[in-house]
Design a protein around this motif. Sequence first.
Motif, PDB file in Angstrom:
ATOM      1  N   PHE A  96       0.835  -1.204   0.000  1.00  0.00           N
ATOM      2  CA  PHE A  96       0.000   0.000   0.000  1.00  0.00           C
ATOM      3  C   PHE A  96       0.868   1.251   0.000  1.00  0.00           C
ATOM      4  N   TRP A 100       0.956   4.014  -2.853  1.00  0.00           N
ATOM      5  CA  TRP A 100       0.656   5.397  -2.454  1.00  0.00           C
ATOM      6  C   TRP A 100       1.705   6.349  -3.009  1.00  0.00           C
ATOM      7  N   THR A 120      -6.979   7.261  -0.871  1.00  0.00           N
ATOM      8  CA  THR A 120      -6.824   5.882  -0.415  1.00  0.00           C
ATOM      9  C   THR A 120      -7.558   4.913  -1.334  1.00  0.00           C
ATOM     10  N   ARG A 121      -8.780   5.276  -1.725  1.00  0.00           N
ATOM     11  CA  ARG A 121      -9.541   4.435  -2.642  1.00  0.00           C
ATOM     12  C   ARG A 121      -8.833   4.310  -3.989  1.00  0.00           C
ATOM     13  N   THR A 123      -5.675   4.530  -4.499  1.00  0.00           N
ATOM     14  CA  THR A 123      -4.486   3.690  -4.305  1.00  0.00           C
ATOM     15  C   THR A 123      -4.845   2.215  -4.362  1.00  0.00           C
TER      16      THR A 123
END
Length: 387
Positions: A96, A100, A120-121, A123
């Motif tokens: 992650f 990112w 975040t979504r 990513t």
Amino acid sequence: FFFLMIRRPPRSTQSRSSAASDVYKRQGINAEYMGKEKLKMFFELDDVKRRHTPYFDVYNTGTWIPTPDYSVSWNYQRGAIAGLTAAIINETQLLFHQSWRLLLTKYEAPRNFSQLVNFTRSTLKLENFNRGYKSRMQYAFLFGGVDIASRVAMYRACHAGFYRHFGSFEVTFVKKIPTSIVAALSTCWIGVPFEMARLAYYGDKTFPKELQRGYTSYLNALFRIPFEEGPYFLFKNTFPLLLRNCVQTLTLFYTFDYLKDKWGFTYRNVDFPYTPVKACAATVAVYLACAFSYPWGVTIREMVDFWPKEKGGICTFDNNYRKAAVWLYYHEFTSNYYPGFVNNYFWRNAPWMFLTLWVADNFGIFNYWCHDYFSGSGNNTWEDTFV
């Protein structure tokens, strides 16, 4: 425990009209028989089960105690649970974080909570994240379920028979150093093939097409390499990895075990929660394990592979990692030991180390049976000394 509160009947009564004798006559129980039964119950060996932590009488213990909770399968199961938990979480957060940072090369960093949620979504929807997750989890299951599990199980196997003094810390903790070294040496090779296959899988994509092997996944690379390159390929030039794993296991487990015991007075003898003590001990152990293993696992490899060559392209250390390790050991240029330590090593390894210690301790890997100078009942706290 109601029967413990009943006063033991006297051995004999002065008259048939005494209070104790009348009680027993009304109950229809022989006083002498009742007294023997209660005495037997009090000294029953199973009374040790009333304690929160199992213990042994000091007069019946030797230097090594085969504890009832010890078995090869149970040790490995506990290690597998700790290892899988740590490896899966660690590989997920690394992937992650990598995705990112990849997204940050194209877009600005989020400035508020709403942008953070959307970032975040995005990513999680990246192709890099979805394609890499499969191989990451394949590696995590082998690394956690085999490598870390074996380290934890072997450490427990080498230390399960040690005991600590009741209500105090173990003053002869130095006796665990040789057994810790045995546990580290016997398991340092297990994870090497997994990491070599991983390096081959990711490195294959950087080669020219005519040299690529075309590995489709991490497991595909792991299964094909022994047949195409030979089994020795997975252990070729792996001295830095062997030395790194050995130092990791020795420092990580022994340091946590030592600090948990030495700081035990904070939660054994006073009313202080164990959780902060455990967190501090795990943090110190993780940092020392990373600091001690980094020079041998990373620095000596970079010294051989990336340091400037001598005239004619000759390596200063003859392309030998062991010679580089010896040179590093006898030279005091400590500033050269840790290039890129925090970003390239610590944050990649600290999470799985910390989680391994935390979960393993929850399953009793670092708990030891006590031996006691008193054989009476109690709750295994310092108040028992005065009972």
